[in-house]
Design a protein around this motif. Structure first.
Motif, short mmCIF file in Angstrom:
data_model
loop_
_atom_site.label_atom_id
_atom_site.label_comp_id
_atom_site.label_asym_id
_atom_site.label_seq_id
_atom_site.Cartn_x
_atom_site.Cartn_y
_atom_site.Cartn_z
N ALA A 37 0.86 -0.66 0.30
CA ALA A 37 0.01 -0.14 0.48
C ALA A 37 0.91 1.36 0.40
N ALA A 38 1.61 1.21 0.56
CA ALA A 38 2.80 2.37 0.52
C ALA A 38 3.54 2.39 -0.61
N LEU A 39 3.94 1.74 -1.22
CA LEU A 39 4.61 2.08 -2.67
C LEU A 39 3.43 2.20 -3.45
N THR A 40 2.28 1.60 -3.12
CA THR A 40 1.05 2.07 -4.40
C THR A 40 1.21 4.25 -4.21
N VAL A 41 1.17 4.40 -2.95
CA VAL A 41 0.22 5.48 -2.67
C VAL A 41 1.28 6.35 -3.43
N VAL A 42 2.19 6.05 -3.43
CA VAL A 42 3.91 6.73 -3.41
C VAL A 42 3.64 7.21 -4.93
N GLY A 43 3.82 5.90 -5.11
CA GLY A 43 3.57 5.79 -7.07
C GLY A 43 2.58 6.90 -7.76
N VAL A 44 0.94 6.70 -7.37
CA VAL A 44 -0.05 7.14 -7.15
C VAL A 44 0.58 8.91 -6.95
N VAL A 45 0.61 9.46 -6.21
CA VAL A 45 0.88 10.86 -5.49
C VAL A 45 1.67 10.97 -6.51
N VAL A 46 2.91 10.94 -6.81
CA VAL A 46 3.90 11.54 -7.50
C VAL A 46 3.58 11.44 -9.05
N ALA A 47 3.08 10.46 -9.65
CA ALA A 47 2.55 10.23 -10.62
C ALA A 47 1.45 11.95 -11.38
N LEU A 48 1.15 11.20 -10.41
CA LEU A 48 -0.34 12.69 -10.24
C LEU A 48 0.33 13.81 -10.28
N GLY A 49 1.84 14.29 -9.85
CA GLY A 49 2.00 15.73 -9.78
C GLY A 49 2.57 15.70 -11.33
#
Length: 93
Positions: A37-49
């Motif tokens: 979950a941590a890796l997924t959240v970081v990936g999504v947040v940075v990708a949206l950036g």
């Protein structure tokens, strides 16, 4: 060497090994979803950036989460089978 008042050295060693493997199994089973979950959240947040390549981290997080959880589950299941196999002869006697 057997003792009338307790388990042998090999039995105690086996119990300690199974205990340690049980702790490892629980750690993997619980830690897998947390790490995924941590890796997924970081990936999504940075990708949206603005960096779309980071979406790959989200997919990797999902894969790592499922993989580690599955490994922990397999370890715990194996230990449970071994424990029930050891307890079966005592129940029959």
């Amino acid at each position: 060497m057997t003792h009338d008042d307790g388990p042998t050295r090999d039995e105690r060693r086996l119990a300690r090994t199974r205990s340690r493997l049980g702790v490892l199994g629980v750690g993997l089973f619980v830690g897998g979803p947390v790490l995924g979950a941590a890796l997924t959240v970081v990936g999504v947040v940075v990708a949206l950036g603005g960096e779309p390549r980071w979406v790959l981290l989200a997919f990797a997080g999902i894969a790592v989460g499922f993989g580690v959880t599955f490994a922990g589950f397999r370890l715990l299941a194996h230990l449970e089978v071994a424990r029930s196999d050891d307890a079966a002869p005592d129940a029959a006697a």
